[in-house]
Design a protein around this motif. Structure first.
Motif, mmCIF file in Angstrom:
data_model
loop_
_atom_site.group_PDB
_atom_site.id
_atom_site.type_symbol
_atom_site.label_atom_id
_atom_site.label_comp_id
_atom_site.label_asym_id
_atom_site.label_seq_id
_atom_site.Cartn_x
_atom_site.Cartn_y
_atom_site.Cartn_z
ATOM 1 N N LYS A 122 0.858 -1.175 0.000
ATOM 2 C CA LYS A 122 0.000 0.000 0.000
ATOM 3 C C LYS A 122 0.900 1.232 0.000
ATOM 4 C CE LYS A 122 -4.355 0.930 2.274
ATOM 5 N NZ LYS A 122 -5.062 0.916 3.531
ATOM 6 N N GLY A 123 0.804 2.037 -1.026
ATOM 7 C CA GLY A 123 1.643 3.223 -1.129
ATOM 8 C C GLY A 123 1.210 4.312 -0.166
ATOM 9 N N VAL A 124 1.995 5.353 -0.137
ATOM 10 C CA VAL A 124 1.700 6.504 0.712
ATOM 11 C C VAL A 124 1.210 7.630 -0.175
ATOM 12 C CG1 VAL A 124 2.657 8.176 2.324
ATOM 13 C CG2 VAL A 124 3.446 5.813 2.376
ATOM 14 N N ASP A 125 0.017 8.098 0.110
ATOM 15 C CA ASP A 125 -0.535 9.236 -0.613
ATOM 16 C C ASP A 125 0.255 10.484 -0.205
ATOM 17 O OD1 ASP A 125 -2.296 10.883 -2.097
ATOM 18 O OD2 ASP A 125 -3.508 11.245 -0.295
ATOM 19 N N PRO A 126 0.818 11.215 -1.166
ATOM 20 C CA PRO A 126 1.621 12.388 -0.812
ATOM 21 C C PRO A 126 0.844 13.437 -0.006
ATOM 22 C CG PRO A 126 1.960 11.812 -3.108
ATOM 23 C CD PRO A 126 0.850 10.942 -2.601
ATOM 24 N N LEU A 127 -0.434 13.598 -0.328
ATOM 25 C CA LEU A 127 -1.232 14.572 0.411
ATOM 26 C C LEU A 127 -1.442 14.131 1.859
ATOM 27 C CD1 LEU A 127 -2.676 17.250 0.196
ATOM 28 C CD2 LEU A 127 -4.711 16.042 -0.563
ATOM 29 N N SER A 128 -1.622 12.843 2.084
ATOM 30 C CA SER A 128 -1.765 12.328 3.446
ATOM 31 C C SER A 128 -0.470 12.495 4.231
ATOM 32 C CB SER A 128 -2.157 10.851 3.422
ATOM 33 O OG SER A 128 -3.420 10.692 2.848
ATOM 34 N N ALA A 129 0.647 12.258 3.571
ATOM 35 C CA ALA A 129 1.936 12.447 4.244
ATOM 36 C C ALA A 129 2.146 13.915 4.594
ATOM 37 C CB ALA A 129 3.064 11.945 3.356
ATOM 38 N N ALA A 130 1.772 14.815 3.688
ATOM 39 C CA ALA A 130 1.904 16.246 3.962
ATOM 40 C C ALA A 130 1.007 16.659 5.121
ATOM 41 C CB ALA A 130 1.566 17.054 2.714
ATOM 42 N N ARG A 131 -0.198 16.118 5.162
ATOM 43 C CA ARG A 131 -1.102 16.424 6.277
ATOM 44 C C ARG A 131 -0.535 15.918 7.596
ATOM 45 N NH1 ARG A 131 -6.574 14.700 3.145
ATOM 46 N NH2 ARG A 131 -6.917 16.673 2.069
ATOM 47 N N ALA A 132 0.067 14.742 7.570
ATOM 48 C CA ALA A 132 0.665 14.183 8.788
ATOM 49 C C ALA A 132 1.812 15.070 9.265
ATOM 50 C CB ALA A 132 1.152 12.765 8.532
ATOM 51 N N VAL A 133 2.615 15.555 8.336
ATOM 52 C CA VAL A 133 3.726 16.430 8.704
ATOM 53 C C VAL A 133 3.209 17.740 9.284
ATOM 54 C CG1 VAL A 133 5.675 17.768 7.803
ATOM 55 C CG2 VAL A 133 5.364 15.406 7.104
ATOM 56 N N VAL A 134 2.181 18.305 8.683
ATOM 57 C CA VAL A 134 1.605 19.561 9.203
ATOM 58 C C VAL A 134 1.040 19.342 10.607
ATOM 59 C CG1 VAL A 134 -0.251 21.237 8.868
ATOM 60 C CG2 VAL A 134 1.190 20.589 6.953
ATOM 61 N N LEU A 135 0.348 18.221 10.808
ATOM 62 C CA LEU A 135 -0.160 17.907 12.141
ATOM 63 C C LEU A 135 0.990 17.768 13.130
ATOM 64 C CD1 LEU A 135 -2.471 17.071 14.078
ATOM 65 C CD2 LEU A 135 -2.059 14.716 13.333
ATOM 66 N N GLY A 136 2.053 17.105 12.714
ATOM 67 C CA GLY A 136 3.212 16.940 13.582
ATOM 68 C C GLY A 136 3.881 18.264 13.914
ATOM 69 N N GLN A 137 4.035 19.123 12.916
ATOM 70 C CA GLN A 137 4.668 20.415 13.161
ATOM 71 C C GLN A 137 3.821 21.283 14.085
ATOM 72 O OE1 GLN A 137 5.605 22.160 9.338
ATOM 73 N NE2 GLN A 137 7.490 20.961 9.165
ATOM 74 N N ALA A 138 2.513 21.301 13.868
ATOM 75 C CA ALA A 138 1.641 22.085 14.741
ATOM 76 C C ALA A 138 1.672 21.530 16.161
ATOM 77 C CB ALA A 138 0.212 22.071 14.200
ATOM 78 N N SER A 139 1.660 20.216 16.280
ATOM 79 C CA SER A 139 1.716 19.590 17.602
ATOM 80 C C SER A 139 3.032 19.907 18.302
ATOM 81 C CB SER A 139 1.548 18.082 17.479
ATOM 82 O OG SER A 139 0.301 17.767 16.910
ATOM 83 N N ALA A 140 4.126 19.899 17.557
ATOM 84 C CA ALA A 140 5.429 20.198 18.149
ATOM 85 C C ALA A 140 5.502 21.638 18.640
ATOM 86 C CB ALA A 140 6.540 19.930 17.139
ATOM 87 N N LEU A 141 4.935 22.567 17.885
ATOM 88 C CA LEU A 141 4.935 23.967 18.320
ATOM 89 C C LEU A 141 4.123 24.154 19.595
ATOM 90 C CD1 LEU A 141 4.570 25.673 14.829
ATOM 91 C CD2 LEU A 141 6.561 25.792 16.348
ATOM 92 N N VAL A 142 2.946 23.537 19.646
ATOM 93 C CA VAL A 142 2.114 23.638 20.852
ATOM 94 C C VAL A 142 2.796 22.931 22.021
ATOM 95 C CG1 VAL A 142 -0.090 22.957 21.870
ATOM 96 C CG2 VAL A 142 -0.036 23.929 19.572
ATOM 97 N N ALA A 143 3.410 21.789 21.758
ATOM 98 C CA ALA A 143 4.093 21.060 22.821
ATOM 99 C C ALA A 143 5.286 21.852 23.351
ATOM 100 C CB ALA A 143 4.543 19.694 22.318
ATOM 101 N N ALA A 144 6.010 22.552 22.486
ATOM 102 C CA ALA A 144 7.133 23.379 22.947
ATOM 103 C C ALA A 144 6.633 24.486 23.868
ATOM 104 C CB ALA A 144 7.872 23.975 21.755
ATOM 105 N N LEU A 145 5.502 25.060 23.516
ATOM 106 C CA LEU A 145 4.896 26.079 24.374
ATOM 107 C C LEU A 145 4.475 25.476 25.715
ATOM 108 C CD1 LEU A 145 4.028 29.056 24.490
ATOM 109 C CD2 LEU A 145 1.822 28.343 23.579
ATOM 110 N N ALA A 146 3.870 24.297 25.673
ATOM 111 C CA ALA A 146 3.446 23.630 26.909
ATOM 112 C C ALA A 146 4.647 23.247 27.768
ATOM 113 C CB ALA A 146 2.610 22.392 26.579
#
Length: 161
Positions: free
Chosen positions: A73-97
């Motif tokens: 099962k391949g990786v949809d590029p848009l899904s991977a990009a969404r996962a990265v955006v979720l990760g980056q947003a989570s990391a920024l909020v976690a750094a603040l926390a």
């Protein structure tokens, strides 16, 4: 999309930590400092697990696709990009926390003689650890989803014909 740099996350954590420590000190001198919510480390731990699960899943699918396994099962590029955006947003909020609860935790360490403050300091410590776990999982997810280096701008690379 540019990769999130760890130095930025450390800077956010340090600045918010200093501000949180100063705010806690000021707030405590004016009145009673609010407690540290018990749900904070739990929520951050759940986010870290979700990001870790996404990273493991994407990594396994990328390896299967790279090895050209049948029924991979391949990786949809848009899904991977969404996962990265979720990760980056989570990391920024976690750094603040991490900064906010780290600063409050450092202030609470000066009041360990009070049982309620001791419990709050422990909760703040677990929140900092869970926030660091979110940051680590997010950076790993970002690393897994990176694109291969593009050498089109390299003047020493052979030209495509």
């Amino acid at each position: 999309m540019k990769p999130l740099r760890p130095a930025l996350l450390v800077g956010i954590a340090v600045v918010s930590g200093v501000l949180s420590w100063a705010g806690a000190k000021l707030w405590d001198s004016l009145g009673d400092l609010p407690g540290v919510p018990a749900a904070a480390p739990v929520v951050l731990a759940v986010v870290a697990v979700v990001l870790l699960a996404a990273a493991v899943s994407i990594r396994a699918r990328l390896r299967a696709q790279r090895d050209r396994e049948p029924d991979a099962k391949g990786v949809d590029p848009l899904s991977a990009a969404r996962a990265v955006v979720l990760g980056q947003a989570s990391a920024l909020v976690a750094a603040l926390a991490v900064g906010v609860y780290g600063g409050a935790g450092v202030f609470l360490l000066s009041q360990l003689d009070q049982p309620a403050r001791k419990a709050q300091a422990v909760t703040a410590g677990f929140t900092v650890l869970a926030g660091i776990a979110v940051i680590a999982a997010a950076l790993w997810l970002q690393h897994i989803c990176r694109l291969p280096e593009d050498h089109d701008d390299d003047p020493t690379a052979p030209a495509a014909r």
